[in-house]
Design a protein around this motif. Structure first.
Motif, PDB file in Angstrom:
ATOM      1  N   GLU A 219     -74.769 -32.872  42.793  1.00  0.00           N
ATOM      2  CA  GLU A 219     -76.068 -31.933  41.927  1.00  0.00           C
ATOM      3  C   GLU A 219     -75.262 -30.912  41.302  1.00  0.00           C
ATOM      4  O   GLU A 219     -74.768 -29.768  42.363  1.00  0.00           O
ATOM      5  CB  GLU A 219     -76.915 -31.927  42.279  1.00  0.00           C
ATOM      6  N   MET A 220     -74.869 -30.554  39.972  1.00  0.00           N
ATOM      7  CA  MET A 220     -74.421 -29.598  39.320  1.00  0.00           C
ATOM      8  C   MET A 220     -75.066 -28.183  39.837  1.00  0.00           C
ATOM      9  O   MET A 220     -76.394 -28.071  40.069  1.00  0.00           O
ATOM     10  CB  MET A 220     -73.947 -29.748  38.231  1.00  0.00           C
ATOM     11  N   VAL A 221     -73.834 -27.131  40.114  1.00  0.00           N
ATOM     12  CA  VAL A 221     -75.192 -25.509  40.169  1.00  0.00           C
ATOM     13  C   VAL A 221     -74.539 -25.503  38.890  1.00  0.00           C
ATOM     14  O   VAL A 221     -73.700 -25.288  37.992  1.00  0.00           O
ATOM     15  CB  VAL A 221     -74.823 -25.507  41.416  1.00  0.00           C
ATOM     16  N   SER A 251     -68.246 -37.475  35.338  1.00  0.00           N
ATOM     17  CA  SER A 251     -67.937 -38.090  36.999  1.00  0.00           C
ATOM     18  C   SER A 251     -69.559 -39.559  37.233  1.00  0.00           C
ATOM     19  O   SER A 251     -70.590 -38.856  36.771  1.00  0.00           O
ATOM     20  CB  SER A 251     -67.881 -38.265  38.296  1.00  0.00           C
ATOM     21  N   ALA A 252     -69.481 -40.732  37.651  1.00  0.00           N
ATOM     22  CA  ALA A 252     -70.041 -41.742  38.077  1.00  0.00           C
ATOM     23  C   ALA A 252     -70.837 -41.199  39.148  1.00  0.00           C
ATOM     24  O   ALA A 252     -71.960 -41.841  39.673  1.00  0.00           O
ATOM     25  CB  ALA A 252     -69.946 -43.161  38.110  1.00  0.00           C
ATOM     26  N   MET A 253     -70.338 -40.110  39.613  1.00  0.00           N
ATOM     27  CA  MET A 253     -70.770 -39.484  41.059  1.00  0.00           C
ATOM     28  C   MET A 253     -71.519 -38.336  41.256  1.00  0.00           C
ATOM     29  O   MET A 253     -72.281 -37.554  41.575  1.00  0.00           O
ATOM     30  CB  MET A 253     -70.197 -39.239  42.261  1.00  0.00           C
ATOM     31  N   LEU A 254     -71.608 -37.627  39.669  1.00  0.00           N
ATOM     32  CA  LEU A 254     -71.966 -36.375  39.422  1.00  0.00           C
ATOM     33  C   LEU A 254     -73.771 -36.299  38.570  1.00  0.00           C
ATOM     34  O   LEU A 254     -73.689 -36.949  37.355  1.00  0.00           O
ATOM     35  CB  LEU A 254     -71.176 -35.499  38.530  1.00  0.00           C
ATOM     36  N   GLY A 255     -74.706 -35.517  39.088  1.00  0.00           N
ATOM     37  CA  GLY A 255     -75.701 -35.735  38.072  1.00  0.00           C
ATOM     38  C   GLY A 255     -76.178 -33.680  37.895  1.00  0.00           C
ATOM     39  O   GLY A 255     -75.691 -33.558  38.587  1.00  0.00           O
ATOM     40  N   PHE A 256     -77.886 -33.681  38.394  1.00  0.00           N
ATOM     41  CA  PHE A 256     -78.319 -32.588  37.842  1.00  0.00           C
ATOM     42  C   PHE A 256     -79.493 -32.528  38.070  1.00  0.00           C
ATOM     43  O   PHE A 256     -80.804 -33.750  37.933  1.00  0.00           O
ATOM     44  CB  PHE A 256     -77.788 -31.842  36.933  1.00  0.00           C
TER      45      PHE A 256
END
Length: 267
Positions: A219-221, A251-256
């Protein structure tokens, strides 16, 4: 006896009246209360939620408008090294079967714009319903410190190899190839359990009732270039609460997930 019944009935009426007249606290839609000013999304933001944003922009500005094009996820992230899975390129974001899965292929800048849009839509709704019209609030990405705080008891949940007292896996993460429980799945031969992602309401929530703080998607911060919690591609040790996972692009591993800060609760 009759007098007691009348008094009992009157008590019920008075209590009910008090409850109904008590002013309800403003709860930002989709969130869980963390403290008096901080609220956090119950889950990672889903494909469905992001598509609402995309479709609103499309209807407002047109399909070929810069505003709409800027909302589109990069579905080609599935073709990156260690992420290849061609059906996901076509179906993951659009297909109804994945509506409750976390959105990926989005940038930090896109998320910032999504948060602004989300705030405007909630304020629009509150204005129409004439509720909490004076409340001041802001949706945004959590800071590193905020994310680590709302992770709650996740670090303890990572003990015993990420299993609970019944021996059940608590997070969607990658298992090492040399694990005794190694199982091949799809194109990723180091995994056990879910093929890639899990729906956002999977496994177990933490003490704040937040789901999938660890694993699934990193998860992005608010600090650009840093994500937290690890993903379906990360080993358990990489998912530690205090560990920063860097990224340079979608990327395919990054959300939020968002937090909402309420500055003024007067309505």
């Amino acid at each position: 006896m009759i007098k007691q019944l009348l008094l009992s009935g009157l008590t019920v009426i008075l209590v009910s009246s008090f409850i109904s007249n008590k002013k309800k606290e403003f709860l930002p839609p989709g969130t869980v209360k963390i403290n008096d000013t901080l609220y956090a999304d119950e889950t990672e933001v889903t494909n469905f939620s992001w598509s609402e944003y995309e479709n609103w922009t499309k209807n407002k500005f047109g399909a070929n408008s810069p505003q709409h094009i800027s909302t589109l996820p990069d579905t080609l992230v599935w073709r990156e090294k260690n992420s290849y899975n061609e059906p996901y390129v076509q179906y993951y974001y659009r297909h109804p079967a994945y509506k409750d899965y976390p959105v990926v292929g989005i940038s930090h800048e896109q998320v910032v714009e999504f948060c602004k849009w989300r705030k405007d839509r909630v304020k629009e709704y509150l204005s129409r319903s004439k509720k909490y019209t004076a409340v001041e609030f802001e949706y945004r990405l959590p800071s590193k410190n905020e994310w680590e705080f709302i992770s709650g008891d996740c670090e303890n949940m990572l003990k015993d190899g990420g299993r609970n007292e019944k021996g059940m896996i608590t997070f969607n993460h990658r298992w090492a190839r040399d694990s005794a429980e190694w199982v091949g799945s799809g194109s990723d031969k180091d995994r056990i359990g879910m093929e890639v992602f899990a729906p956002v309401y999977s496994y177990w929530p933490n003490k704040f009732k937040l789901w999938q703080m660890i694993g699934n998607v990193s998860e992005m911060v608010s600090e650009k270039g840093i994500s937290k919690g690890g993903s379906w591609r990360n080993l358990l040790e990489e998912c530690r609460v205090g560990k920063d996972i860097p990224y340079e692009k979608p990327s395919a591993m990054l959300g939020f997930r968002c937090v909402c800060v309420v500055k003024n609760k007067n309505s």
